[in-house]
Design an enzyme around this catalytic site. Structure first.
Site, mmCIF file in Angstrom:
data_model
loop_
_atom_site.group_PDB
_atom_site.id
_atom_site.type_symbol
_atom_site.label_atom_id
_atom_site.label_comp_id
_atom_site.label_asym_id
_atom_site.label_seq_id
_atom_site.Cartn_x
_atom_site.Cartn_y
_atom_site.Cartn_z
ATOM 1 N N GLY A 250 0.866 -1.184 0.000
ATOM 2 C CA GLY A 250 0.000 0.000 0.000
ATOM 3 C C GLY A 250 0.902 1.234 0.000
ATOM 4 N N PRO B 48 -5.804 -2.141 15.036
ATOM 5 C CG PRO B 48 -7.787 -1.903 16.255
ATOM 6 C CD PRO B 48 -6.522 -2.697 16.195
ATOM 7 C CG HIS C 297 -12.004 7.923 10.925
ATOM 8 N ND1 HIS C 297 -12.642 7.334 11.989
ATOM 9 C CD2 HIS C 297 -10.673 7.674 11.088
ATOM 10 C CE1 HIS C 297 -11.738 6.748 12.759
ATOM 11 N NE2 HIS C 297 -10.535 6.942 12.243
ATOM 12 C CG HIS C 298 -10.212 10.450 6.054
ATOM 13 N ND1 HIS C 298 -10.367 9.693 4.928
ATOM 14 C CD2 HIS C 298 -9.467 9.698 6.912
ATOM 15 C CE1 HIS C 298 -9.739 8.545 5.083
ATOM 16 N NE2 HIS C 298 -9.174 8.527 6.280
ATOM 17 C CE LYS D 157 -11.964 4.112 9.425
ATOM 18 N NZ LYS D 157 -10.827 3.267 9.031
HETATM 19 P P1 NAP Z 1 -5.419 4.492 1.102
HETATM 20 O O1 NAP Z 1 -4.870 5.873 1.024
HETATM 21 O O2 NAP Z 1 -6.598 4.117 0.245
HETATM 22 O O3 NAP Z 1 -4.203 3.483 0.822
HETATM 23 C C1 NAP Z 1 -4.346 2.124 0.567
HETATM 24 C C2 NAP Z 1 -3.386 1.777 -0.535
HETATM 25 O O4 NAP Z 1 -3.357 0.356 -0.712
HETATM 26 C C3 NAP Z 1 -3.793 2.419 -1.865
HETATM 27 O O5 NAP Z 1 -2.671 3.031 -2.467
HETATM 28 C C4 NAP Z 1 -4.275 1.201 -2.652
HETATM 29 O O6 NAP Z 1 -4.115 1.341 -4.043
HETATM 30 C C5 NAP Z 1 -3.349 0.138 -2.106
HETATM 31 N N1 NAP Z 1 -3.756 -1.208 -2.485
HETATM 32 C C6 NAP Z 1 -5.001 -1.682 -2.759
HETATM 33 N N2 NAP Z 1 -4.914 -2.982 -3.127
HETATM 34 C C7 NAP Z 1 -3.605 -3.331 -3.080
HETATM 35 C C8 NAP Z 1 -2.878 -4.528 -3.380
HETATM 36 N N3 NAP Z 1 -3.492 -5.626 -3.814
HETATM 37 N N4 NAP Z 1 -1.528 -4.504 -3.218
HETATM 38 C C9 NAP Z 1 -0.890 -3.403 -2.793
HETATM 39 N N5 NAP Z 1 -1.513 -2.226 -2.537
HETATM 40 C C10 NAP Z 1 -2.858 -2.204 -2.672
HETATM 41 O O7 NAP Z 1 -5.841 4.129 2.581
HETATM 42 P P2 NAP Z 1 -5.100 4.547 3.953
HETATM 43 O O8 NAP Z 1 -5.778 5.730 4.520
HETATM 44 O O9 NAP Z 1 -3.627 4.549 3.750
HETATM 45 O O10 NAP Z 1 -5.556 3.306 4.870
HETATM 46 C C11 NAP Z 1 -5.209 1.983 4.528
HETATM 47 C C12 NAP Z 1 -5.779 1.044 5.578
HETATM 48 O O11 NAP Z 1 -5.152 1.310 6.830
HETATM 49 C C13 NAP Z 1 -7.283 1.202 5.826
HETATM 50 O O12 NAP Z 1 -7.829 -0.058 6.132
HETATM 51 C C14 NAP Z 1 -7.349 2.121 7.031
HETATM 52 O O13 NAP Z 1 -8.538 1.994 7.774
HETATM 53 C C15 NAP Z 1 -6.150 1.606 7.803
HETATM 54 N N6 NAP Z 1 -5.558 2.530 8.769
HETATM 55 C C16 NAP Z 1 -5.106 1.962 9.905
HETATM 56 C C17 NAP Z 1 -4.460 2.728 10.842
HETATM 57 C C18 NAP Z 1 -3.896 2.043 12.065
HETATM 58 O O14 NAP Z 1 -3.343 2.731 12.927
HETATM 59 N N7 NAP Z 1 -3.985 0.717 12.155
HETATM 60 C C19 NAP Z 1 -4.300 4.103 10.643
HETATM 61 C C20 NAP Z 1 -4.777 4.666 9.465
HETATM 62 C C21 NAP Z 1 -5.402 3.854 8.524
HETATM 63 P P3 NAP Z 1 -5.360 1.916 -4.924
HETATM 64 O O15 NAP Z 1 -5.522 3.331 -4.495
HETATM 65 O O16 NAP Z 1 -4.908 1.764 -6.335
HETATM 66 O O17 NAP Z 1 -6.545 1.049 -4.575
#
Ligand code: NAP
Length: 262
Positions: free
Chosen positions: A8, A115, A147-148, A151
């Site tokens: 990601g 999470p 959240h934004h 999400k």
């Molecule tokens: P995001 O900006 O949408 O980033 C997710 C990335 O993963 C995107 O670039 C997406 O690409 C990519 N992706 C999708 N399918 C993939 C694959 N098969 N292989 C590799 N990359 C892939 O989302 P985010 O805000 O970074 O959040 C990501 C996740 O983390 C969410 O589930 C969020 O709830 C979670 N999160 C957790 C925490 C924590 O502290 N645990 C904090 C913040 C967020 P595309 O855009 O091309 O689909």
């Protein structure tokens, strides 16, 4: 040296994690993985080529840090299992059965899943457990998260975890006492209910409030994430911790040494 692969890599969290890996002396970025159709595949991020295939970059001694989607994470989990690579999972939104697959994989490899990777929220988990046990049934418990607008999952994984901690501390099953939003005419609130409410809008990084509401008084505990850097910092801490484990399922509270007892 801990060799880190970020899945990601071009997402909101992936970019923050890569920046932190770069600032961490004992870490080296060896892989940046993105979704197959991502426009940046083949381009360079911090000196590493962005690729779609995790198999192409895994190597012994590596740790995967994953912030993607549930389906992508489960696909990467298969590779991690096969190659015996530890994983830090920040992705949220897993269904029960999907979480069971992660748990099953942790019989063979070390996995840290949380999470919410912020230190403040993990302290809140601990505090909420203690308050719930002390406060008893006279206070109603409600969770409100903001959240934004982008999400994807709701309620947040953090809100679910808080609800689970409250339910377990009360000896209840969340699937029976969790109430997700309210609408229409009902009988009023039952004592055992744990209300969970998701608000979406703007650019809010993440806000969680736990409300303990009694007769004539209200206790509110709020955590506000002001930047994604705090989650990335937690993921780095988690990666250092998980790189030293043999196998098993851990969360950030294990890495911080503040595990809740429920
Ligand atoms: P995001 O900006 O949408 O980033 C997710 C990335 O993963 C995107 O670039 C997406 O690409 C990519 N992706 C999708 N399918 C993939 C694959 N098969 N292989 C590799 N990359 C892939 O989302 P985010 O805000 O970074 O959040 C990501 C996740 O983390 C969410 O589930 C969020 O709830 C979670 N999160 C957790 C925490 C924590 O502290 N645990 C904090 C913040 C967020 P595309 O855009 O091309 O689909």
């Amino acid at each position: 040296m801990i060799k880190v692969i970020v899945c990601g890599a071009c997402g909101r969290m992936g970019r923050e994690v890569i920046a932190k890996v770069r600032q961490t002396k004992e870490m080296e970025l060896i892989g940046a993985i993105e979704a197959p159709a991502h426009p940046l595949i083949g381009k360079d991020i911090e000196g590493v080529e962005i690729r779609e295939g995790l198999e192409e970059v895994v190597q012994p001694g590596a740790v995967i840090i994953e912030f993607t989607t549930p389906s992508a994470t489960l696909a990467h989990l298969e590779t991690a299992k096969r190659e015996k690579i530890p994983m830090v999972i920040g992705t949220t939104g897993f269904k029960e059965g999907e979480y069971a697959r992660i748990k099953e994989a942790s019989r063979n490899i070390p996995i840290l899943i949380s999470p919410n990777m912020s230190i403040g929220i993990n302290l809140l988990f601990k505090v909420v457990e203690k308050i719930t046990k002390a406060i008893g049934n006279d206070f109603d418990k409600e969770i409100i998260e903001v959240h934004h607008r982008n999400k994807k999952d709701a309620p947040s994984g953090t809100a679910r975890r808080i609800a689970q901690i409250i339910a377990k501390a009360e000896g209840e099953d969340l699937s029976r006492v969790g109430v997700y939003g309210r609408k229409g005419l009902g009988k009023g609130r039952s004592k055992k209910e744990i209300g969970i409410h998701a608000i979406r809008g703007g650019s809010v990084v993440g806000e969680h409030t736990v409300l303990f509401a009694g007769e004539g008084e209200r206790l509110e505990i709020t955590h506000r994430a002001e930047s994604r850097q705090i989650f990335a910092q937690g993921a780095i801490l988690g990666a250092k911790f998980i790189s030293k484990q043999k196998k098993g399922l851990y969360d950030l509270q294990d890495a911080l040494g503040i595990k809740t007892n429920v």
